[in-house]
Design a protein around this motif. Structure first.
Motif, PDB file in Angstrom:
ATOM      1  N   ILE A 182      -2.333  -2.121  -7.594  1.00 32.86           N
ATOM      2  CA  ILE A 182      -0.972  -2.264  -6.848  1.00 32.86           C
ATOM      3  C   ILE A 182      -0.893  -3.473  -5.985  1.00 32.86           C
ATOM      4  O   ILE A 182       0.324  -4.241  -6.026  1.00 32.86           O
ATOM      5  CB  ILE A 182      -0.809  -0.868  -5.905  1.00 32.86           C
ATOM      6  N   LEU A 183      -1.985  -3.888  -5.433  1.00 33.27           N
ATOM      7  CA  LEU A 183      -1.959  -5.071  -4.565  1.00 33.27           C
ATOM      8  C   LEU A 183      -1.873  -6.301  -5.315  1.00 33.27           C
ATOM      9  O   LEU A 183      -1.148  -7.091  -5.005  1.00 33.27           O
ATOM     10  CB  LEU A 183      -3.061  -5.234  -3.687  1.00 33.27           C
ATOM     11  N   ALA A 186       1.740  -6.418  -6.149  1.00 33.61           N
ATOM     12  CA  ALA A 186       2.477  -7.039  -5.149  1.00 33.61           C
ATOM     13  C   ALA A 186       2.408  -8.384  -4.557  1.00 33.61           C
ATOM     14  O   ALA A 186       3.321  -9.068  -4.290  1.00 33.61           O
ATOM     15  CB  ALA A 186       2.191  -6.066  -4.207  1.00 33.61           C
ATOM     16  N   PHE A 187       1.030  -8.767  -4.778  1.00 29.42           N
ATOM     17  CA  PHE A 187       0.796 -10.165  -4.248  1.00 29.42           C
ATOM     18  C   PHE A 187       0.638 -11.263  -5.383  1.00 29.42           C
ATOM     19  O   PHE A 187       1.133 -12.405  -5.316  1.00 29.42           O
ATOM     20  CB  PHE A 187      -0.462 -10.298  -3.518  1.00 29.42           C
ATOM     21  N   ASP A 238      -3.284  -0.170   3.837  1.00 29.33           N
ATOM     22  CA  ASP A 238      -1.812  -0.305   4.243  1.00 29.33           C
ATOM     23  C   ASP A 238      -1.519  -1.233   5.402  1.00 29.33           C
ATOM     24  O   ASP A 238      -0.692  -2.226   5.579  1.00 29.33           O
ATOM     25  CB  ASP A 238      -1.246   0.960   4.776  1.00 29.33           C
ATOM     26  N   LEU A 241      -2.223  -4.721   4.412  1.00 24.17           N
ATOM     27  CA  LEU A 241      -1.046  -5.128   3.420  1.00 24.17           C
ATOM     28  C   LEU A 241       0.125  -5.640   4.347  1.00 24.17           C
ATOM     29  O   LEU A 241       0.897  -6.728   4.201  1.00 24.17           O
ATOM     30  CB  LEU A 241      -0.485  -3.887   2.593  1.00 24.17           C
ATOM     31  N   THR A 245       1.288  -9.708   4.083  1.00 26.78           N
ATOM     32  CA  THR A 245       2.714  -9.997   3.573  1.00 26.78           C
ATOM     33  C   THR A 245       3.372 -10.744   4.746  1.00 26.78           C
ATOM     34  O   THR A 245       3.933 -11.907   4.242  1.00 26.78           O
ATOM     35  CB  THR A 245       3.334  -8.722   3.299  1.00 26.78           C
ATOM     36  N   VAL A 335       5.237 -14.020  -7.849  1.00 27.59           N
ATOM     37  CA  VAL A 335       5.740 -13.057  -6.985  1.00 27.59           C
ATOM     38  C   VAL A 335       6.554 -13.955  -6.062  1.00 27.59           C
ATOM     39  O   VAL A 335       6.230 -14.821  -5.443  1.00 27.59           O
ATOM     40  CB  VAL A 335       4.854 -11.934  -6.178  1.00 27.59           C
ATOM     41  N   ARG A 623       9.776  -3.982  -0.661  1.00 30.14           N
ATOM     42  CA  ARG A 623       8.619  -4.195  -1.348  1.00 30.14           C
ATOM     43  C   ARG A 623       7.515  -3.894  -0.933  1.00 30.14           C
ATOM     44  O   ARG A 623       6.364  -3.114  -1.544  1.00 30.14           O
ATOM     45  CB  ARG A 623       8.716  -5.878  -2.102  1.00 30.14           C
ATOM     46  N   VAL A 624       7.160  -4.413   0.400  1.00 33.18           N
ATOM     47  CA  VAL A 624       5.699  -4.319   1.119  1.00 33.18           C
ATOM     48  C   VAL A 624       5.441  -2.845   1.366  1.00 33.18           C
ATOM     49  O   VAL A 624       4.521  -2.243   1.000  1.00 33.18           O
ATOM     50  CB  VAL A 624       5.606  -5.016   2.292  1.00 33.18           C
ATOM     51  N   THR A 626       7.202  -0.049  -0.113  1.00 35.91           N
ATOM     52  CA  THR A 626       6.843   0.756  -1.266  1.00 35.91           C
ATOM     53  C   THR A 626       5.462   0.640  -1.990  1.00 35.91           C
ATOM     54  O   THR A 626       4.887   1.556  -2.319  1.00 35.91           O
ATOM     55  CB  THR A 626       7.813   0.087  -2.588  1.00 35.91           C
ATOM     56  N   SER A 627       4.816  -0.847  -1.915  1.00 35.45           N
ATOM     57  CA  SER A 627       3.742  -0.818  -2.231  1.00 35.45           C
ATOM     58  C   SER A 627       2.472  -0.125  -1.382  1.00 35.45           C
ATOM     59  O   SER A 627       1.336   0.135  -1.974  1.00 35.45           O
ATOM     60  CB  SER A 627       3.269  -2.443  -2.100  1.00 35.45           C
TER      61      SER A 627
END
Length: 705
Positions: A182-183, A186-187, A238, A241, A245, A335, A623-624, A626-627
């Motif tokens: 997932i990370l 996302a990243f 979390d 993250l 971000t 991204v 987005r963040v 949700t991730s």
């Protein structure tokens, strides 16, 4: 506070090796000290002031064997046509008993009891109290079933409940792999993905290792590391993250690495600080229950969460400073650094139809929560374990040979110091009760003034009828015999103990819920300078908690989709799970509320426009968050791989709460209610503003913001 966090972040980025070195030294000292001197964590079942605890205390004071733990050695012939009455099987059965009696710390091994059909034999082992035992005693017991012979040997009893710890390794591994994927999505960068994972694993290892030392100050339960790992891993990744971000946004805006780290810690870091504080407050609220093992478990989990918060604010900034602009290297996918327009369109759409969405989402949450009205607390027995476990196979054999009640005998302790004549009348009255299948002959310790009776109920440990029998013994049978006598009788044993703890927890539950909500609301009032926003957040979290409880009832009591998670049979909800789940879920639900409202508050302070500030908050955090939610859900769901139904309840209950909170609540209820309430969201009494600190979140206009 923001300036202090800003300075902390800049320092960690400027002197990364100093901060990392300090963490390494502390970790080395803690891990080494815990390995050399750490006190083992033990299980504890009782609670002061309940009848079952009085039974245990009476037996312990008298030095009675029945105060300790028990084990059951259950045998059956491997030959399906044979019975235990055959001479060669009698010899084998005697040999099993002698071997069991010779195990370390076994106080006594009862004579084998054989079922009427001759197919099942039962040997009850008595151990001393928990303080005198070690996990190795369970391992020694398991050696009985390792030999090859004419008998199949299965094992069960209290000692498994005390020392058979849930295996979290698989759940942690699956959760970590899911988080990495997932990370990475996302990243888009391997380095950016690795920083939150590295920080979370490092912080979790340090926190878990410290529990052996903390155990000298307060007796921590053996399940604390498993539940703590589940929660700590989720919140740690979390929190990291959120900060990473924000840091990348500042780098995209053209800031220097040190400045970007400082601003990320002062903005997202402040949200992490207050979100973590809310989790800690909620979990420490378990002390309201007045049950020592729950209080101790709450302290252990809170320590793990605090470690993750501290690592996020110090260790992670050092990693970011060390990585510099390399954080965006080793990309596997591109991204966008700016928020997607899809989130903005959705938030605007909900705001334009706020009333419809608010009513619809509320009805949906109430529908999901409705099964809570059917919630039945009880004691899940070994019959709910998978058949691969020896406890389950032993349970099935005992139930088939002697009746389900033999898996949960009641230990009745009688104080006869002033009236020994009550033993026989009490024995007769207990045996005559319609809920009692049999009563073993009384064991009388005249010197200590204590008599012990072992009663076997007609129903299994998790049946409501069993607790009805216990209540009838306490409320009718004992008073009828002991009315004119100074003697006192108490019902103990594992079944009665867990039920008593559950009743005490349920009595305290309203006070606990009130205390957690009050403290959380006050904290959020200070953070957001608002009365309405914290109250609304608390109400929405209650709805998401209710929905998660409803799903737990659907799966574990009604059996909906039980096969999908490997649940062997429907089970009642363990009595103290509702309070534990409320504490954890309420704290975690507040996490995303804080992260989202922080952005909304920042924009509102800058513009004074409530509607656009809400849309901006949804857009920039979509987005963040949700991730982050996906990571938390993946970690919690992975723990449902455990064979224990209790671990499954926690994992699926927490995953459901996060899913509901990150979708229905955050994407629908928040923008709808923020729109409907308008500027009233930010009303605050003047007297409160004057008398509280001002950590109000301010806007930093950079990059994507």
């Amino acid at each position: 506070m923001r300036s202090n966090l800003y300075k902390l972040g800049r320092y960690a980025a400027r002197r990364p090796w100093v901060v990392i070195g300090a963490w390494l030294v502390v970790a080395a000292l803690v891990i080494a000290a815990s390995g050399a001197f750490g006190k083992k964590l033990e299980e504890s079942f009782g609670a002061p002031g309940v009848d079952s605890q009085a039974a245990t205390d009476l037996l312990s004071a008298a030095g009675a064997d029945q105060a300790g733990l028990t084990a059951q050695v259950v045998v059956t012939p491997n030959n399906p046509a044979a019975t235990l009455t055959a001479p060669e099987l009698q010899t084998a059965l005697t040999r099993v008993r002698e071997t069991a009696a010779s195990l370390p710390h076994v106080v006594s091994a009862g004579d084998p009891v054989i079922s009427e059909d001759g197919r099942v034999g039962l040997i009850r082992l008595q151990y001393p109290v928990l303080d005198k035992l070690e996990p190795s005693d369970l391992e020694n017991l398991k050696t009985l079933s390792s030999g090859q012979g004419p008998l199949r040997i299965e094992l069960g009893g209290d000692i498994f409940y005390a020392f058979e710890e849930a295996q979290a390794g698989l759940g942690e591994a699956v959760g970590l792999i899911a988080a990495m994927v997932i990370l990475l999505l996302a990243f888009g960068s391997i380095i950016a993905m690795g920083l939150p994972i590295g920080m979370a694993v490092f912080g979790l290892a340090l926190a878990i290792s410290s529990l052996g030392l903390v155990n000298y100050l307060i007796d921590l339960p053996s399940w604390a590391p498993v539940l703590g790992s589940m929660i700590g891993l989720g919140v740690g990744i979390d929190y990291a993250l959120m900060i990473v971000t924000r840091h990348r946004e500042y780098l995209t805006a053209g800031m220097a690495v040190e400045e970007a780290v400082g601003r990320a810690v002062s903005t997202a870091g402040q949200a992490v600080l207050f979100a973590g504080g809310t989790v800690v407050i909620a979990i420490l609220g378990l002390a309201v229950a007045g049950v020592p093992f729950m209080t101790a478990g709450g302290i252990a989990i809170s320590l793990i969460v605090l470690t993750m918060v501290l690592a996020s604010l110090t260790l992670l900034p050092a990693f970011l400073g060390l990585a510099g602009h390399w954080i965006n290297r080793l990309q596997v996918r591109r991204v966008r650094s700016t928020p997607g327009s899809g989130w903005q369109r959705w938030a605007g759409h909900v705001s334009r139809h706020a009333a419809v969405y608010a009513v619809g989402a509320t009805v949906l949450l109430l529908a999901l929560a409705a099964p809570v009205l059917a919630l039945r607390v009880g004691t899940p027995d070994d019959g709910a374990l998978p058949v691969q476990r020896t406890e389950r196979r032993a349970y099935d054999l005992v139930a088939a040979g002697f009746g389900a009640g033999s898996n949960g005998p009641l230990v009745i302790a009688v104080d006869i110091s002033r009236d020994p004549s009550v033993v026989q009348p009490l024995y007769d009255a207990i045996g005559a009760d319609r809920g009692v299948a049999s009563v073993a002959p009384p064991q009388v310790n005249s010197a200590a003034g204590v008599a012990t009776l072992i009663a076997v109920p007609t129903t299994g440990p998790q049946d409501d009828a069993t607790m009805t029998t216990v209540e009838r013994l306490r409320g009718e049978v004992f008073p009828s015999v002991l009315r004119d006598s100074p003697a006192k009788a108490h019902v103990g044993g594992q079944t009665a103990t867990l039920a008593d703890v559950g009743a005490k927890v349920n009595d305290r539950l309203p006070w606990f819920i009130g205390a957690v909500i009050l403290l959380s609301v006050v904290l959020l009032m200070v953070v957001f300078r608002s009365v309405v926003v914290p109250l609304k957040a608390a109400l929405m979290n209650l709805l998401s908690i209710g929905a998660s409880f409803g799903v737990v009832v659907m799966i574990f009591q009604w059996g909906w989709g039980a096969n999908l998670i490997g649940l062997e049979s429907t089970v009642p909800i363990l009595p103290f799970i509702p309070m534990f789940m409320f504490a954890v879920v309420f704290g975690l639900s507040m996490d995303y509320e804080v992260f989202l409202l922080s952005r909304i508050r920042e924009e509102y302070v800058r513009t004074g426009d409530n509607t656009n500030s809400t849309i901006h908050g949804i857009t920039t955090t979509g987005r963040v968050i949700t991730s982050a939610a996906l990571i938390m859900i993946a970690v919690f769901v992975s723990f449902s791989l455990a064979s224990d139904p209790t671990a499954k309840m926690f994992g699926l209950g927490l995953a459901t709460a996060v899913l509901v909170d990150s979708t229905i609540v955050r994407l629908i209820l928040v923008p709808a209610l923020m729109k409907l309430l308008g500027d009233a969201n930010w009303w605050m009494p003047a007297w409160f503003t004057r008398r509280t600190p001002r950590p109000a979140l301010q806007q930093q206009t950079v990059g994507a913001e």
